[in-house]
Design a protein around this motif. Sequence first.
Motif, PDB file in Angstrom:
ATOM      1  N   ASN A 151       8.346  -2.828  -5.931  1.00  0.00           N
ATOM      2  CA  ASN A 151       8.009  -2.094  -4.718  1.00  0.00           C
ATOM      3  C   ASN A 151       7.000  -0.987  -5.000  1.00  0.00           C
ATOM      4  O   ASN A 151       6.056  -0.775  -4.223  1.00  0.00           O
ATOM      5  CB  ASN A 151       9.281  -1.504  -4.116  1.00  0.00           C
ATOM      6  N   TRP A 152       7.174  -0.284  -6.133  1.00  0.00           N
ATOM      7  CA  TRP A 152       6.271   0.816  -6.467  1.00  0.00           C
ATOM      8  C   TRP A 152       4.843   0.319  -6.708  1.00  0.00           C
ATOM      9  O   TRP A 152       3.876   0.892  -6.195  1.00  0.00           O
ATOM     10  CB  TRP A 152       6.771   1.556  -7.706  1.00  0.00           C
ATOM     11  N   ILE A 153       4.691  -0.765  -7.471  1.00  0.00           N
ATOM     12  CA  ILE A 153       3.356  -1.308  -7.738  1.00  0.00           C
ATOM     13  C   ILE A 153       2.701  -1.776  -6.448  1.00  0.00           C
ATOM     14  O   ILE A 153       1.507  -1.549  -6.214  1.00  0.00           O
ATOM     15  CB  ILE A 153       3.430  -2.459  -8.756  1.00  0.00           C
ATOM     16  N   HIS A 154       3.491  -2.415  -5.586  1.00  0.00           N
ATOM     17  CA  HIS A 154       2.960  -2.898  -4.310  1.00  0.00           C
ATOM     18  C   HIS A 154       2.399  -1.747  -3.473  1.00  0.00           C
ATOM     19  O   HIS A 154       1.376  -1.893  -2.790  1.00  0.00           O
ATOM     20  CB  HIS A 154       4.071  -3.609  -3.531  1.00  0.00           C
ATOM     21  N   GLY A 155       3.050  -0.583  -3.555  1.00  0.00           N
ATOM     22  CA  GLY A 155       2.577   0.568  -2.802  1.00  0.00           C
ATOM     23  C   GLY A 155       1.495   1.357  -3.505  1.00  0.00           C
ATOM     24  O   GLY A 155       0.630   1.952  -2.866  1.00  0.00           O
TER      25      GLY A 155
END
Length: 288
Positions: A151-155
């Motif tokens: 989720n962090w990388i996607h954001g």
Amino acid sequence: MSKEYTVTYRSENVYEEWVDDAYWQFLILPLENSTQELVEKDFSNSIHAINQYSINGFGFNSIKVHPKKRFKEISFEATFKVLKLESEEIKEFSKTEIKKSIEEINTLEFKINFERFLKSTRLTLLPKLETPLFQFNTNTSLLENLKLLNNWIHGFLKYNAGVTDITTTLDKVLSQKSGVCQDFAHLFCSVCRKNGIPARYVSGYLNHENGYLGDSQMHAWTEAYLPNYGWLGFDPTNNILANANHIKVSHGKDYNDCSPLKGVVYSHGNHKTGHSVVVKSNQQQIQQ
């Protein structure tokens, strides 16, 4: 339940001068494993050169082509029919299992067994930073940490085609905070390895019918190894776990191990090359 897909791969090459000799290796054949079956395959080229099927150095099926006559144009076309099984539901881990998993990844035996996928490469090397990009929480499961990382990388990264290429390293990706699926996958692998979790780069095809982001050619995602579970796929480009829409071809330490096409062409002058991939769902679902 399962889904059937037809994957069509095309490559067209036009050369200004005669090509006297050429060698190609294609790494585009869908893998056969517990979640997918290669039902049909067909690969051809426009000048009728012999196709040689073999296993590459990483254990994946490849196709080698070495034409015996001169040419100025050559095209390749592959069609695959693949049956994909729905992924099994991931079980929840108990507090005891969480503790044991964290203890296991810190053992010497574990580090030796998974050394290949714990070491950084040129494409997965994180630049030196004053503070970690992403901090793992030791009070929760490795699975939950990896979901949060996904989720962090996607954001953190913006999907932007054309700003990176196959040689781009993470320092540039992080400075511009954008890239394509291979950059998302390289960053995921890097953070995992930094935290002692084996991670491998995966190359394959993605069904875009659900609006997923990804290259119109080959897609890239990752697999991380979890004690008591095994290898589990994560797609940080789309912030999802790999599922029946992901058709795996190969895996490796980074893109260089999974390049769909490698070759040497002996010719002079300019040339034009084009690639395309189309993934179509033959049926929404097939009852097993």
